[in-house]
Every structure is written in C-alpha cells, then in structure tokens.
Write a protein that holds these residues in place. Structure first.
Motif, mmCIF file in Angstrom:
data_model
loop_
_atom_site.group_PDB
_atom_site.id
_atom_site.type_symbol
_atom_site.label_atom_id
_atom_site.label_comp_id
_atom_site.label_asym_id
_atom_site.label_seq_id
_atom_site.Cartn_x
_atom_site.Cartn_y
_atom_site.Cartn_z
ATOM 1 N N GLN A 1 17.311 27.899 -3.787
ATOM 2 C CA GLN A 1 17.834 26.662 -3.212
ATOM 3 C C GLN A 1 16.964 25.491 -3.672
ATOM 4 O O GLN A 1 15.752 25.490 -3.486
ATOM 5 C CB GLN A 1 17.823 26.739 -1.691
ATOM 6 N N VAL A 2 17.604 24.500 -4.268
ATOM 7 C CA VAL A 2 16.879 23.333 -4.750
ATOM 8 C C VAL A 2 16.576 22.394 -3.584
ATOM 9 O O VAL A 2 17.450 22.098 -2.771
ATOM 10 C CB VAL A 2 17.696 22.586 -5.816
ATOM 11 N N ARG A 3 15.337 21.968 -3.509
ATOM 12 C CA ARG A 3 14.937 21.023 -2.466
ATOM 13 C C ARG A 3 14.035 19.953 -3.046
ATOM 14 O O ARG A 3 13.163 20.235 -3.873
ATOM 15 C CB ARG A 3 14.184 21.726 -1.335
ATOM 16 N N LEU A 4 14.255 18.729 -2.612
ATOM 17 C CA LEU A 4 13.358 17.617 -2.888
ATOM 18 C C LEU A 4 12.935 17.064 -1.536
ATOM 19 O O LEU A 4 13.790 16.701 -0.720
ATOM 20 C CB LEU A 4 14.054 16.522 -3.707
ATOM 21 N N VAL A 5 11.638 16.994 -1.308
ATOM 22 C CA VAL A 5 11.133 16.555 -0.011
ATOM 23 C C VAL A 5 10.161 15.401 -0.221
ATOM 24 O O VAL A 5 9.112 15.575 -0.848
ATOM 25 C CB VAL A 5 10.436 17.701 0.742
ATOM 26 N N GLU A 6 10.530 14.242 0.319
ATOM 27 C CA GLU A 6 9.680 13.057 0.218
ATOM 28 C C GLU A 6 8.720 12.987 1.398
ATOM 29 O O GLU A 6 9.014 13.471 2.489
ATOM 30 C CB GLU A 6 10.516 11.766 0.195
ATOM 31 N N SER A 7 7.591 12.333 1.166
ATOM 32 C CA SER A 7 6.637 12.045 2.228
ATOM 33 C C SER A 7 5.843 10.810 1.855
ATOM 34 O O SER A 7 5.880 10.367 0.701
ATOM 35 C CB SER A 7 5.695 13.241 2.451
ATOM 36 N N GLY A 8 5.145 10.255 2.844
ATOM 37 C CA GLY A 8 4.262 9.135 2.572
ATOM 38 C C GLY A 8 4.762 7.783 3.021
ATOM 39 O O GLY A 8 4.049 6.786 2.884
ATOM 40 N N GLY A 9 5.965 7.729 3.554
ATOM 41 C CA GLY A 9 6.470 6.451 4.034
ATOM 42 C C GLY A 9 5.769 6.010 5.306
ATOM 43 O O GLY A 9 4.981 6.758 5.893
ATOM 44 N N GLY A 10 6.052 4.786 5.716
ATOM 45 C CA GLY A 10 5.452 4.282 6.939
ATOM 46 C C GLY A 10 5.558 2.782 7.036
ATOM 47 O O GLY A 10 6.293 2.138 6.272
ATOM 48 N N LEU A 11 4.802 2.232 7.975
ATOM 49 C CA LEU A 11 4.754 0.791 8.212
ATOM 50 C C LEU A 11 3.492 0.221 7.565
ATOM 51 O O LEU A 11 2.387 0.749 7.775
ATOM 52 C CB LEU A 11 4.742 0.511 9.713
ATOM 53 N N VAL A 12 3.672 -0.833 6.792
ATOM 54 C CA VAL A 12 2.540 -1.456 6.112
ATOM 55 C C VAL A 12 2.727 -2.963 6.130
ATOM 56 O O VAL A 12 3.857 -3.458 6.140
ATOM 57 C CB VAL A 12 2.411 -0.919 4.667
ATOM 58 N N GLN A 13 1.625 -3.689 6.150
ATOM 59 C CA GLN A 13 1.694 -5.143 6.131
ATOM 60 C C GLN A 13 1.983 -5.654 4.720
ATOM 61 O O GLN A 13 1.669 -4.973 3.730
ATOM 62 C CB GLN A 13 0.378 -5.735 6.635
ATOM 63 N N PRO A 14 2.572 -6.829 4.618
ATOM 64 C CA PRO A 14 2.779 -7.425 3.286
ATOM 65 C C PRO A 14 1.465 -7.486 2.512
ATOM 66 O O PRO A 14 0.419 -7.816 3.070
ATOM 67 C CB PRO A 14 3.308 -8.819 3.611
ATOM 68 N N GLY A 15 1.551 -7.142 1.228
ATOM 69 C CA GLY A 15 0.367 -7.084 0.395
ATOM 70 C C GLY A 15 -0.315 -5.733 0.395
ATOM 71 O O GLY A 15 -1.221 -5.497 -0.423
ATOM 72 N N GLY A 16 0.106 -4.853 1.276
ATOM 73 C CA GLY A 16 -0.500 -3.537 1.376
ATOM 74 C C GLY A 16 0.052 -2.541 0.363
ATOM 75 O O GLY A 16 0.874 -2.900 -0.502
ATOM 76 N N SER A 17 -0.397 -1.298 0.482
ATOM 77 C CA SER A 17 -0.025 -0.247 -0.465
ATOM 78 C C SER A 17 0.408 1.006 0.270
ATOM 79 O O SER A 17 -0.031 1.272 1.398
ATOM 80 C CB SER A 17 -1.211 0.101 -1.372
ATOM 81 N N LEU A 18 1.266 1.760 -0.395
ATOM 82 C CA LEU A 18 1.668 3.076 0.067
ATOM 83 C C LEU A 18 1.860 3.961 -1.151
ATOM 84 O O LEU A 18 2.204 3.474 -2.236
ATOM 85 C CB LEU A 18 2.985 3.034 0.853
ATOM 86 N N ARG A 19 1.671 5.261 -0.948
ATOM 87 C CA ARG A 19 1.945 6.218 -2.009
ATOM 88 C C ARG A 19 2.951 7.236 -1.502
ATOM 89 O O ARG A 19 2.669 7.959 -0.540
ATOM 90 C CB ARG A 19 0.670 6.922 -2.445
ATOM 91 N N LEU A 20 4.101 7.268 -2.133
ATOM 92 C CA LEU A 20 5.120 8.245 -1.792
ATOM 93 C C LEU A 20 4.963 9.479 -2.665
ATOM 94 O O LEU A 20 4.602 9.379 -3.843
ATOM 95 C CB LEU A 20 6.515 7.665 -1.988
ATOM 96 N N SER A 21 5.256 10.626 -2.073
ATOM 97 C CA SER A 21 5.223 11.885 -2.809
ATOM 98 C C SER A 21 6.572 12.571 -2.697
ATOM 99 O O SER A 21 7.271 12.422 -1.693
ATOM 100 C CB SER A 21 4.145 12.807 -2.241
ATOM 101 N N CYS A 22 6.906 13.322 -3.727
ATOM 102 C CA CYS A 22 8.144 14.101 -3.729
ATOM 103 C C CYS A 22 7.809 15.495 -4.236
ATOM 104 O O CYS A 22 7.347 15.649 -5.374
ATOM 105 C CB CYS A 22 9.196 13.446 -4.612
ATOM 106 N N ALA A 23 8.049 16.482 -3.391
ATOM 107 C CA ALA A 23 7.816 17.873 -3.762
ATOM 108 C C ALA A 23 9.153 18.516 -4.115
ATOM 109 O O ALA A 23 10.073 18.537 -3.291
ATOM 110 C CB ALA A 23 7.152 18.622 -2.612
ATOM 111 N N ALA A 24 9.244 19.025 -5.327
ATOM 112 C CA ALA A 24 10.480 19.646 -5.803
ATOM 113 C C ALA A 24 10.315 21.160 -5.841
ATOM 114 O O ALA A 24 9.265 21.665 -6.250
ATOM 115 C CB ALA A 24 10.832 19.125 -7.192
ATOM 116 N N SER A 25 11.339 21.865 -5.430
ATOM 117 C CA SER A 25 11.276 23.321 -5.444
ATOM 118 C C SER A 25 12.661 23.898 -5.697
ATOM 119 O O SER A 25 13.668 23.200 -5.581
ATOM 120 C CB SER A 25 10.721 23.843 -4.116
#
Length: 124
Positions: A1-25
């Motif tokens: 079964q193919v799955r793509l699972v994202e993580s790393g989202g959230g609330l951040v202030q303008p000018g800030g940073s986030l790193r999203l990840s995607c695990a594929a299987s």
C-alpha cells in the motif's frame, strides 16, 4: 500500500521558518517526481516545489528564494524548508508523487499519490 505522510506543519510568526517532511512508503519512488502543493481556504490547490528523479528542482515564483526542496532517496523522504514565511503562505501543504513530464511538473493532475496534508499557519 502506497502511503505519503507529511509532518512538520504548525503555527509560525511572519518571518519565521518551518521544515516539512514527507515519508513515502509502499514502493520505490526513486524514479518519481516528488512535489509539494498547497491549498488555502477558498482557493485551488497550487504547485509549490518539485524534485525530479534526476535532481532537477522546480519552484513556484511565489516561493523561489525562500523555500528549498530536498530529497533523501535512501530514506524515501522529501523535505520542504520554508524560510521568511509570510501570511499568504498559510495553507494545507500536500506531498505528492508522480511521473509528470518536465512541462507538466506543476500540474497536480499529473501526480498519482498524495498525502493527507499538514496545516501551515503564518500569523502574528
């Protein structure tokens, strides 16, 4: 079964940073284009970035210079580093895998597999 699972989202202030990840299987994605799309409330899903199977990188004009896509073939992982975030970056971000031609890499219809999405909110 193919799955793509994202993580790393959230609330951040303008000018800030986030790193999203995607695990594929579920299969080997080495020959697939891995992409990130986003959808804001009331808007259509739009292309953000893509990493081609041979290393070509593609970015939407609105994120070029601020976002960086990367890929770890051995781990079947794709990442989206987002810097200098703006309120207009607020959306649900989706990881996708497909076999689009180079001219179609920004087209969501050309991607076969999708994750469930992760919310990114940029707000003070």
């Amino acid at each position: 079964q193919v799955r793509l699972v994202e993580s790393g989202g959230g609330l951040v202030q303008p000018g800030g940073s986030l790193r999203l990840s995607c695990a594929a299987s579920g299969r080997t994605f080495n020959f697939y284009v891995m992409g990130w799309f986003r959808q804001a409330p009331g808007k259509e899903r739009e292309f953000v970035a893509a990493y081609g199977s041979t290393g070509n990188l593609y970015y939407a004009a609105s994120v070029k210079g601020r976002f960086t896509i990367s890929r770890d073939h051995a781990k079947n992982m794709v990442y989206l580093q987002m810097n200098s975030l703006k309120p207009e970056d607020t959306a649900v971000y989706y990881c996708a895998a497909g076999l689009p031609t180079q001219s179609r890499v920004t087209s969501a219809n050309d991607y076969s597999y999708w994750g469930q999405g992760t919310q990114v909110t940029v707000s003070s």
